[in-house]
Design an enzyme around this catalytic site. Structure first.
Site, short mmCIF file in Angstrom:
data_model
loop_
_atom_site.label_atom_id
_atom_site.label_comp_id
_atom_site.label_asym_id
_atom_site.label_seq_id
_atom_site.Cartn_x
_atom_site.Cartn_y
_atom_site.Cartn_z
CB ILE A 13 -7.21 12.48 -4.92
CG1 ILE A 13 -6.93 11.06 -4.45
CG2 ILE A 13 -6.61 12.72 -6.29
CD1 ILE A 13 -7.62 10.68 -3.18
CB SER A 35 -0.99 22.28 -9.94
OG SER A 35 -2.33 21.94 -9.72
NE ARG A 36 -6.09 24.54 -13.97
CZ ARG A 36 -7.39 24.35 -14.04
NH1 ARG A 36 -8.02 24.55 -15.17
NH2 ARG A 36 -8.08 23.98 -12.99
CE LYS A 89 -12.01 6.86 -9.32
NZ LYS A 89 -12.82 7.81 -8.50
CG ASP A 167 -15.27 10.41 -9.22
OD1 ASP A 167 -14.32 10.48 -10.00
OD2 ASP A 167 -15.16 10.54 -7.98
P1 NAP Z 1 -9.89 18.09 -7.71
O1 NAP Z 1 -9.87 18.34 -6.23
O2 NAP Z 1 -10.81 18.87 -8.57
O3 NAP Z 1 -8.37 18.22 -8.20
C1 NAP Z 1 -7.97 18.16 -9.54
C2 NAP Z 1 -6.93 19.23 -9.78
O4 NAP Z 1 -6.54 19.16 -11.14
C3 NAP Z 1 -7.48 20.63 -9.57
O5 NAP Z 1 -7.28 21.06 -8.23
C4 NAP Z 1 -6.73 21.47 -10.58
O6 NAP Z 1 -5.59 22.08 -9.96
C5 NAP Z 1 -6.23 20.48 -11.61
N1 NAP Z 1 -6.89 20.66 -12.91
C6 NAP Z 1 -6.28 20.67 -14.12
N2 NAP Z 1 -7.15 20.85 -15.09
C7 NAP Z 1 -8.36 20.98 -14.53
C8 NAP Z 1 -9.65 21.20 -15.03
N3 NAP Z 1 -9.88 21.33 -16.35
N4 NAP Z 1 -10.68 21.27 -14.15
C9 NAP Z 1 -10.48 21.15 -12.83
N5 NAP Z 1 -9.25 20.94 -12.29
C10 NAP Z 1 -8.20 20.85 -13.13
O7 NAP Z 1 -10.23 16.56 -8.00
P2 NAP Z 1 -9.82 15.28 -7.13
O8 NAP Z 1 -10.93 14.94 -6.21
O9 NAP Z 1 -8.48 15.44 -6.58
O10 NAP Z 1 -9.87 14.18 -8.28
C11 NAP Z 1 -8.88 14.08 -9.28
C12 NAP Z 1 -8.91 12.65 -9.80
O11 NAP Z 1 -8.62 11.77 -8.70
C13 NAP Z 1 -10.28 12.23 -10.35
O12 NAP Z 1 -10.12 11.39 -11.46
C14 NAP Z 1 -10.90 11.44 -9.20
O13 NAP Z 1 -11.79 10.44 -9.65
C15 NAP Z 1 -9.66 10.82 -8.56
N6 NAP Z 1 -9.86 10.48 -7.15
C16 NAP Z 1 -10.43 11.36 -6.28
C17 NAP Z 1 -10.66 10.98 -4.96
C18 NAP Z 1 -11.26 11.90 -3.94
O14 NAP Z 1 -11.60 11.44 -2.84
N7 NAP Z 1 -11.39 13.20 -4.19
C19 NAP Z 1 -10.31 9.70 -4.55
C20 NAP Z 1 -9.67 8.86 -5.43
C21 NAP Z 1 -9.47 9.25 -6.74
P3 NAP Z 1 -5.09 23.50 -10.56
O15 NAP Z 1 -6.29 24.40 -10.53
O16 NAP Z 1 -3.99 23.93 -9.65
O17 NAP Z 1 -4.64 23.20 -11.97
#
Ligand code: NAP
Length: 308
Positions: A13, A35-36, A89, A167
């Site tokens: 996101i 970011s890690r 969120k 989610d």
């Molecule tokens: P994601 O792709 O998994 O990204 C989260 C990032 O956070 C990871 O790439 C990771 O980057 C970092 N991170 C730090 N601690 C972590 C851990 N313990 N486990 C996994 N990742 C960790 O997730 P996302 O889809 O972007 O979602 C993140 C948030 O945004 C959620 O709350 C989600 O509900 C919200 N959201 C998502 C969307 C969507 O369409 N995907 C839409 C609206 C809102 P590093 O490895 O570089 O640390």
């Protein structure tokens, strides 16, 4: 003064929405990434928020785009350091962790913004205005998508606090709580848990309100054919349908709104405004409804979910 912002958690996101929307918003500039693993070429990079805050990097605000389970500690660190905080969120993994965050933001005189991106979809405000002025007979929410398509490899989403199908479902709840004229509360919750996962893959909920309104919400992550992100409202003036997650609105099939997505631009405009006075915008009602769904939920065990 332009807000110097760091993104924490450069995942899906953050890349898809935050980075381009910040670039288009006046009054805010992306200056750093914590970011890690992930980084952006040419931009200051830190492995985590603690290292960022301990450095001499000049940052006024952070956007926490990490999974919800780790967000509380990151928000505390940022608020303690006097930074404005934007939360993706859901704002946290529990409802009660939010009270201390609000108190800390107040103490520090900085902004805490719990974002609900779907509330910035173009059909939401017109739907709210329409429903404020008519009798509502019933509400039916259908939020059905293919988890393999939208959440590939996101292990955290199946862990406790990851919310599973809530989610995306919490986005629907953020819309419904914004457009209905009265607060609703949960009456029934049936949750389907894959036998190998800690979070549900589907949920069927019934809410009501002080007038006895029937609100049904069906969330399902196993939809591979006709994906839908819709809210149907039967009213005295006809059937109001908000579809495509809030991009479109129609009355008895006649289009009222059909606009491109600008949710994150709206979020960042609001964040810039809030930070001018250190205002706090935290509405926990969508998260409270999810907590209630687990509290009242009847658990059904279904087939294991295997990623590949
Ligand atoms: P994601 O792709 O998994 O990204 C989260 C990032 O956070 C990871 O790439 C990771 O980057 C970092 N991170 C730090 N601690 C972590 C851990 N313990 N486990 C996994 N990742 C960790 O997730 P996302 O889809 O972007 O979602 C993140 C948030 O945004 C959620 O709350 C989600 O509900 C919200 N959201 C998502 C969307 C969507 O369409 N995907 C839409 C609206 C809102 P590093 O490895 O570089 O640390």
């Amino acid at each position: 003064m332009t807000l110097r912002l760091a993104i924490v958690g450069l995942g899906k996101i953050a890349r898809d929405q935050h980075v381009p929307s910040i670039a288009k918003t006046e009054g805010v500039e992306l200056t750093s990434i914590a970011s890690r693993n992930a980084s952006i070429d040419g931009m200051s990079h830190f492995p985590d928020i603690e290292t960022l805050l301990a450095s001499d990097e000049a940052v006024d605000a952070v956007a926490l785009c990490t999974p919800p389970q780790g967000r509380h500690a990151q928000a505390v660190a940022a608020l303690q350091a006097g930074k404005h905080v934007l939360l993706e969120k859901p704002p946290g993994a529990t409802v009660s962790e939010m009270g201390p965050l609000v108190a800390l933001a107040q103490e520090k005189g900085v902004t805490l913004f719990a974002t609900w991106h779907s509330r910035f979809a173009p059909a939401v405000e017109p739907a709210r205005a329409f429903l404020a002025d008519t009798d509502i007979h019933s509400v039916h929410v259908e939020w059905k998508e293919d988890v393999r398509k939208w959440h590939p490899g996101q292990a955290w989403i199946w862990e406790p606090g990851g919310l599973g199908v809530f989610d995306p479902g919490i986005n629907a709840l953020s819309i419904v709580t914004a457009i209905l004229p009265r607060p609703m509360f949960l009456r029934r919750s049936d949750l389907q848990f894959p036998e190998n996962r800690a979070a549900p893959i589907a949920a069927d909920l019934e809410f009501t309100d002080a007038t006895g309104l029937a609100v049904r919400a069906e969330f399902d992550w196993r939809e591979t054919g006709g994906e839908t992100w819709s809210v149907h409202v039967e009213t005295a003036k006809g059937k109001l349908t908000l579809s495509e997650g809030g991009k479109k609105l129609a009355l008895d099939g006649q289009p009222m709104v059909n606009e491109p997505d600008a949710e994150y631009a709206g979020i960042y405009r609001r964040f810039v405004e809030l930070t001018k006075t250190g205002a706090i915008d935290v509405d926990l009602s969508p998260l409270q409804h999810v907590a209630d769904a687990f509290l009242l939920g009847r658990r059904h065990v279904v087939d294991a979910f295997v990623e590949a």
